[in-house]
Design a protein around this motif. Structure first.
Motif, PDB file in Angstrom:
ATOM      1  N   LYS A 185       0.819  -1.211   0.000  1.00 31.09           N
ATOM      2  CA  LYS A 185       0.000   0.000   0.000  1.00 31.09           C
ATOM      3  C   LYS A 185       0.855   1.264   0.000  1.00 31.09           C
ATOM      4  O   LYS A 185       0.524   2.244  -0.679  1.00 31.09           O
ATOM      5  CB  LYS A 185      -0.933  -0.008   1.212  1.00 31.09           C
ATOM      6  CG  LYS A 185      -1.917   1.156   1.240  1.00 31.09           C
ATOM      7  CD  LYS A 185      -2.848   1.078   2.447  1.00 31.09           C
ATOM      8  CE  LYS A 185      -3.801   2.273   2.475  1.00 31.09           C
ATOM      9  NZ  LYS A 185      -4.662   2.248   3.687  1.00 31.09           N
ATOM     10  N   PHE A 186       1.940   1.250   0.744  1.00 25.60           N
ATOM     11  CA  PHE A 186       2.829   2.415   0.786  1.00 25.60           C
ATOM     12  C   PHE A 186       3.299   2.772  -0.624  1.00 25.60           C
ATOM     13  O   PHE A 186       3.169   3.920  -1.078  1.00 25.60           O
ATOM     14  CB  PHE A 186       4.022   2.127   1.691  1.00 25.60           C
ATOM     15  CG  PHE A 186       5.139   3.132   1.596  1.00 25.60           C
ATOM     16  CD1 PHE A 186       5.012   4.387   2.170  1.00 25.60           C
ATOM     17  CD2 PHE A 186       6.327   2.813   0.939  1.00 25.60           C
ATOM     18  CE1 PHE A 186       6.047   5.329   2.074  1.00 25.60           C
ATOM     19  CE2 PHE A 186       7.359   3.741   0.852  1.00 25.60           C
ATOM     20  CZ  PHE A 186       7.220   4.993   1.415  1.00 25.60           C
ATOM     21  N   GLN A 188       2.091   1.776  -3.517  1.00 23.39           N
ATOM     22  CA  GLN A 188       0.972   2.078  -4.400  1.00 23.39           C
ATOM     23  C   GLN A 188       0.461   3.504  -4.191  1.00 23.39           C
ATOM     24  O   GLN A 188       0.115   4.201  -5.152  1.00 23.39           O
ATOM     25  CB  GLN A 188      -0.168   1.073  -4.170  1.00 23.39           C
ATOM     26  CG  GLN A 188       0.198  -0.367  -4.462  1.00 23.39           C
ATOM     27  CD  GLN A 188       0.373  -0.680  -5.937  1.00 23.39           C
ATOM     28  OE1 GLN A 188       0.052   0.143  -6.794  1.00 23.39           O
ATOM     29  NE2 GLN A 188       0.894  -1.859  -6.228  1.00 23.39           N
ATOM     30  N   GLN A 189       0.425   3.931  -2.936  1.00 18.74           N
ATOM     31  CA  GLN A 189      -0.045   5.284  -2.647  1.00 18.74           C
ATOM     32  C   GLN A 189       0.856   6.334  -3.286  1.00 18.74           C
ATOM     33  O   GLN A 189       0.378   7.308  -3.890  1.00 18.74           O
ATOM     34  CB  GLN A 189      -0.113   5.493  -1.130  1.00 18.74           C
ATOM     35  CG  GLN A 189      -1.279   4.831  -0.452  1.00 18.74           C
ATOM     36  CD  GLN A 189      -2.579   5.558  -0.727  1.00 18.74           C
ATOM     37  OE1 GLN A 189      -2.655   6.772  -0.676  1.00 18.74           O
ATOM     38  NE2 GLN A 189      -3.607   4.792  -1.055  1.00 18.74           N
ATOM     39  N   GLY A 192       0.633   6.312  -7.007  1.00 14.83           N
ATOM     40  CA  GLY A 192      -0.669   6.875  -7.341  1.00 14.83           C
ATOM     41  C   GLY A 192      -0.648   8.392  -7.384  1.00 14.83           C
ATOM     42  O   GLY A 192      -1.265   9.007  -8.267  1.00 14.83           O
ATOM     43  N   ALA A 193       0.053   9.000  -6.436  1.00 12.57           N
ATOM     44  CA  ALA A 193       0.161  10.465  -6.429  1.00 12.57           C
ATOM     45  C   ALA A 193       0.879  10.961  -7.684  1.00 12.57           C
ATOM     46  O   ALA A 193       0.460  11.938  -8.323  1.00 12.57           O
ATOM     47  CB  ALA A 193       0.888  10.933  -5.176  1.00 12.57           C
ATOM     48  N   ARG A 260       1.449  13.033  -0.068  1.00 12.64           N
ATOM     49  CA  ARG A 260       0.912  11.681   0.039  1.00 12.64           C
ATOM     50  C   ARG A 260       1.758  10.840   1.008  1.00 12.64           C
ATOM     51  O   ARG A 260       1.218  10.038   1.778  1.00 12.64           O
ATOM     52  CB  ARG A 260       0.870  11.025  -1.336  1.00 12.64           C
ATOM     53  CG  ARG A 260       0.144   9.682  -1.384  1.00 12.64           C
ATOM     54  CD  ARG A 260      -1.357   9.832  -1.200  1.00 12.64           C
ATOM     55  NE  ARG A 260      -1.950  10.664  -2.233  1.00 12.64           N
ATOM     56  CZ  ARG A 260      -2.405  10.209  -3.407  1.00 12.64           C
ATOM     57  NH1 ARG A 260      -2.342   8.918  -3.695  1.00 12.64           N
ATOM     58  NH2 ARG A 260      -2.933  11.052  -4.279  1.00 12.64           N
ATOM     59  N   ASP A 263       0.828  11.967   4.501  1.00 11.68           N
ATOM     60  CA  ASP A 263      -0.523  11.500   4.812  1.00 11.68           C
ATOM     61  C   ASP A 263      -0.528  10.001   5.128  1.00 11.68           C
ATOM     62  O   ASP A 263      -1.203   9.555   6.059  1.00 11.68           O
ATOM     63  CB  ASP A 263      -1.470  11.776   3.647  1.00 11.68           C
ATOM     64  CG  ASP A 263      -1.772  13.251   3.456  1.00 11.68           C
ATOM     65  OD1 ASP A 263      -1.485  14.038   4.390  1.00 11.68           O
ATOM     66  OD2 ASP A 263      -2.286  13.613   2.386  1.00 11.68           O
ATOM     67  N   TYR A 264       0.220   9.239   4.347  1.00  9.98           N
ATOM     68  CA  TYR A 264       0.237   7.789   4.555  1.00  9.98           C
ATOM     69  C   TYR A 264       0.849   7.438   5.913  1.00  9.98           C
ATOM     70  O   TYR A 264       0.282   6.640   6.674  1.00  9.98           O
ATOM     71  CB  TYR A 264       1.044   7.095   3.438  1.00  9.98           C
ATOM     72  CG  TYR A 264       1.183   5.601   3.689  1.00  9.98           C
ATOM     73  CD1 TYR A 264       0.195   4.721   3.280  1.00  9.98           C
ATOM     74  CD2 TYR A 264       2.288   5.093   4.366  1.00  9.98           C
ATOM     75  CE1 TYR A 264       0.295   3.365   3.542  1.00  9.98           C
ATOM     76  CE2 TYR A 264       2.408   3.732   4.622  1.00  9.98           C
ATOM     77  CZ  TYR A 264       1.396   2.882   4.214  1.00  9.98           C
ATOM     78  OH  TYR A 264       1.505   1.541   4.491  1.00  9.98           O
TER      79      TYR A 264
END
Length: 268
Positions: A185-186, A188-189, A192-193, A260, A263-264
């Motif tokens: 997830k890290f 991917q986030q 994604g940004a 991002r 935020d993560y």
């Protein structure tokens, strides 16, 4: 095709109304944000009279995650430092109630001024941090950072993001480090940004590293970010924006990936 260490690159930012290598304007605007946010400023050392700065949250708390964002290791990758300035301009002081933030905004000032990749001595400031990985030795900038190694390691224990660019690419990609077999997830986030601004690189080979789904995953060399992950940072990433694209768009992408990242981590 390889990057030239001495080819000079020049861009103009409409956001900041300046050229990419205007270090005086960059430092002046950075100081304004430091004053506004009451950031602690520390000069770790100087290279040819230019400071390597560390900025930190006003009051670090032992109960908060500690993360580090760095930029400007290569002089032709100017959207990283300017992106950090843009990121800071959007930050409110309340952020420091949720995370201990450390910033290294410009780690190769002599290359930044020239607009070329290496420092003024022809050295790569993003190699030589991990002994025995390759033949690279720390540069003058690297020695300054390594002299403050314990401080930097503590500041990055919950995550390290370093922001780079690739002057040969038209698409974005991400080096990422997680204690797992595949990007999670890290990773991917953060990708994604970046993908909100640029297409993601196709599966290929970049700098001898296989790219899969936009990721170069758990690739350990002697770079700054690999050193910090080896030293205990829980996660790490190195973003790569395509420097063939519009400069202001790259600035916004760098700012977005920094946001991002913060935020993560604070959501964990």
């Amino acid at each position: 095709m390889s990057r030239s260490p001495y080819q000079r690159y020049s861009w103009q930012s409409d956001i900041f109304e300046t050229a990419n290598n205007d270090i005086e304007r960059f430092m002046a605007l950075l100081n304004e944000e430091c004053q506004r946010l009451n950031l602690q400023q520390r000069v770790l050392g100087k290279v040819e009279g230019q400071p390597i700065m560390m900025l930190q949250s006003p009051n670090a708390s032992a109960g908060l995650p500690s993360i580090l964002i760095s930029a400007g290791f290569h002089g032709e990758e100017a959207a990283g430092p300017w992106g950090m300035l843009h990121f800071l301009s959007s930050v409110s002081p309340e952020l420091f109630e949720r995370v201990n933030l450390t910033l290294l905004p410009l780690n190769n000032p002599t290359g930044f001024i020239k607009g070329h990749r290496f420092n003024i001595f022809g050295e790569n400031p993003n190699r030589g941090y991990l002994a025995g990985v390759d033949d690279a030795k720390p540069t003058v900038e690297g020695k300054i950072l390594l002299e403050h190694g314990q401080l930097i390691q503590a500041a990055s224990k919950d995550g390290i993001l370093t922001c780079h660019e690739d002057v040969l690419q038209t698409r974005t990609y991400l080096y990422s480090f997680e204690p797992r077999q595949q990007p999670g997830k890290f990773s991917q986030q953060l990708l994604g940004a970046l993908s909100e601004y640029f297409d993601v690189a196709q599966d290929d080979d970049i700098d001898g590293c296989p790219v899969e789904n936009g990721f170069i995953f758990n690739h350990f060399d002697s770079s700054f970010e690999a050193w910090l992950v080896r030293s205990g940072a829980k996660v790490g990433a190195c973003s790569e924006t395509p420097a063939t694209q519009n400069f202001d768009r790259r600035i916004l992408a760098n700012s977005a990936v920094m946001q991002r990242f913060v935020d993560y981590i604070q959501a964990q």
